[in-house]
Enzyme design. Structure first.
Site, PDB file in Angstrom:
ATOM      1  N   ASP A   1       9.222   2.640   2.009  1.00  0.00           N
ATOM      2  CA  ASP A   1       8.025   3.378   2.408  1.00  0.00           C
ATOM      3  C   ASP A   1       7.823   3.113   3.899  1.00  0.00           C
ATOM      4  O   ASP A   1       7.347   2.058   4.295  1.00  0.00           O
ATOM      5  CB  ASP A   1       6.825   2.894   1.588  1.00  0.00           C
ATOM      6  CG  ASP A   1       5.527   3.588   2.001  1.00  0.00           C
ATOM      7  OD1 ASP A   1       5.481   4.195   3.085  1.00  0.00           O
ATOM      8  OD2 ASP A   1       4.536   3.490   1.240  1.00  0.00           O
TER       9      ASP A   1
ATOM     10  N   LYS B   1       2.351   9.804   8.399  1.00  0.00           N
ATOM     11  CA  LYS B   1       1.529   9.418   9.549  1.00  0.00           C
ATOM     12  C   LYS B   1       1.981   9.934  10.924  1.00  0.00           C
ATOM     13  O   LYS B   1       1.521  10.970  11.361  1.00  0.00           O
ATOM     14  CB  LYS B   1       1.358   7.898   9.561  1.00  0.00           C
ATOM     15  CG  LYS B   1       0.522   7.422   8.358  1.00  0.00           C
ATOM     16  CD  LYS B   1      -0.131   6.092   8.588  1.00  0.00           C
ATOM     17  CE  LYS B   1      -1.218   5.828   7.547  1.00  0.00           C
ATOM     18  NZ  LYS B   1      -0.796   5.068   6.379  1.00  0.00           N
TER      19      LYS B   1
ATOM     20  N   PHE C   1       0.852  -1.194   0.000  1.00  0.00           N
ATOM     21  CA  PHE C   1       0.000   0.000   0.000  1.00  0.00           C
ATOM     22  C   PHE C   1       0.880   1.232   0.000  1.00  0.00           C
ATOM     23  O   PHE C   1       1.692   1.421   0.906  1.00  0.00           O
ATOM     24  CB  PHE C   1      -0.951   0.039   1.206  1.00  0.00           C
ATOM     25  CG  PHE C   1      -1.891   1.215   1.132  1.00  0.00           C
ATOM     26  CD1 PHE C   1      -3.036   1.170   0.340  1.00  0.00           C
ATOM     27  CD2 PHE C   1      -1.613   2.401   1.816  1.00  0.00           C
ATOM     28  CE1 PHE C   1      -3.885   2.268   0.232  1.00  0.00           C
ATOM     29  CE2 PHE C   1      -2.465   3.504   1.711  1.00  0.00           C
ATOM     30  CZ  PHE C   1      -3.599   3.432   0.924  1.00  0.00           C
TER      31      PHE C   1
END
Ligand SMILES: *Cc1c(COP(=O)(O)O)cnc(C)c1O
Length: 395
Positions: free
Chosen positions: A214, A243, A127
């Site tokens: 990532d 995040k 993702f």
């Protein structure tokens, strides 16, 4: 919600305030937060130092522009470079933007080195975001459906499969980078083998590919180290963050080192809001608190404790396939779809998530206490037992 675009299945609850790992809804009911708004509220809610830093900065300057120097942005770049081993930082506002910057860097690097149609190797179940390029990099056909034509230039392989990457190296000469989550989050908390990451690093060196990690979900202390790749002792060329970086204030960052550093010049990339004084002040405070309060070690010990407690409490339960993860990034895989557990937990005053249909995902704040860990394990184990027992009777 007639005027909200229908992009989320929202739970029937709204929160009014929070304190540490606890949040209170608009009816006054209190919940233990084992999700941190999906790995965002890394210091929990209403952290006094973070609140004070944000308030003080808001009272001075919210925004200037990247047309000018911003001292907070420069300090944050210095700090991120020091803890990551990277050389330079581009600031943006979210994870997908950080990954867009990484993908643009990989292409730019390719063109500089005479590769006409550069491609990036990406993983099954990955993702990377919802923009067109990051959606194309994401390994989820359902998320991509209806948005074709996707962005070209991605080659997909199985996660943790060295042979698959070797095969790509043999037959695909347009590759300029490999992009990977060291712990896949949305895909179901899958941890990359340390051997696999070392092999990837070696292959990237041999073929002059950039290794992009990532770390939007697994980075910034979540796994017990600043970055997931540090678990395997490797150094990527590009690292993406978002995040948890500013503890709830939107921010993203794309870090570059080695061959990936020094590629972009003025005009190659940009962001209006990226690295603004408010977000970078918040991030500096978050990193400072993580350091001062030893939250990397806390994530490690409290995460181990939760996994051990769950393993013990669920040892005799057949429907539990695996309990896995690193630090405070924890997955409990069941042998049956368990999305229903999210509402059962909500009723019981516990915030959790289910991803990849069968995987309960826990992402508690990095300052989660051992007492909170024990409460979480106990309450979740009971919920899982009851859920599986109810399934059993129905079948
Ligand atoms: C959440 C996430 C993203 C996307 O971040 P947004 O801020 O929602 O764009 C990218 N990569 C990973 C690994 C993520 O977990």
């Amino acid at each position: 919600m007639p005027h909200l675009m229908n992009t989320y299945n929202r739970l029937p609850v709204a929160f009014s305030h929070g304190d540490g790992s606890w949040v209170t809804d608009t009816d006054g009911k209190i919940y233990l937060d084992a999700l941190s708004g999906l790995a965002v509220s890394s210091l929990g809610h209403n952290h006094p130092e973070l609140v004070a830093a944000i308030a003080a900065q808001a009272g001075r300057l919210l925004h200037t522009s990247n047309l000018y120097r911003m001292p907070q942005q420069e300090l944050l770049a210095d700090k991120l470079a020091a803890i990551s081993g990277m050389d330079e930082v581009f600031f943006c506002n979210s994870g997908c933007e950080a990954n867009e910057a990484a993908i643009k860097l990989a292409r730019f690097y390719g063109h500089k080195n005479g590769v006409e149609n550069p491609s990036v190797v990406v993983m099954e179940k990955a993702f990377h975001g919802r923009t067109l390029a990051t959606l194309s990099a994401t390994g989820n056909r359902k998320a991509q459906a209806g948005f074709e034509p996707l962005v070209s230039g991605f080659v997909r392989v199985q996660y943790n499969d060295v042979a698959a990457i070797r095969a790509i190296a043999e037959r695909c000469h347009s590759v300029t980078a490999v992009m990977i989550e060291v712990v896949q989050g949305e895909g179901g908390i899958h941890v990359a083998d340390a051997d696999y990451l070392s092999c990837l690093r070696k292959l990237c060196d041999e073929h002059a590919w950039l290794l992009i990690c990532d770390e939007v979900q697994c980075g910034l202390g979540r796994t017990g180290k600043w970055f997931g790749y540090q678990q395997a002792g490797i150094l990527p060329d590009i690292v993406t963050l978002a995040k948890g970086l500013a503890g709830g204030v939107p921010i993203g960052a794309c870090l570059a080192g080695g061959a990936a550093a020094g590629l972009f010049g003025p005009g190659n990339h940009g962001s209006t809001f990226g690295g603004n004084p408010l977000a970078t002040t918040a991030a500096l405070t978050v990193l400072d608190v993580i350091e001062k309060k030893n939250l990397l070690a806390n994530a490690q010990t409290v995460g181990d404790r939760i996994r051990a407690n769950l393993a013990e409490a669920l040892a005799d339960i057949e429907g539990v396939v695996e309990i896995r993860g690193l630090g405070l990034m924890i997955g409990v895989e069941l042998d049956t779809p368990c999305g229903e557990l999210v509402t059962r937990a909500l009723d019981a005053g516990l915030l959790i998530n289910v991803t990849a249909e069968k995987v309960i995902r826990l992402l508690p704040p990095l300052n989660f206490s051992t007492d909170e860990a024990d409460q979480l394990a106990q309450r979740l184990a009971r919920l899982i037992r009851d859920f599986l027992a109810a399934k059993g009777t129905r079948a």
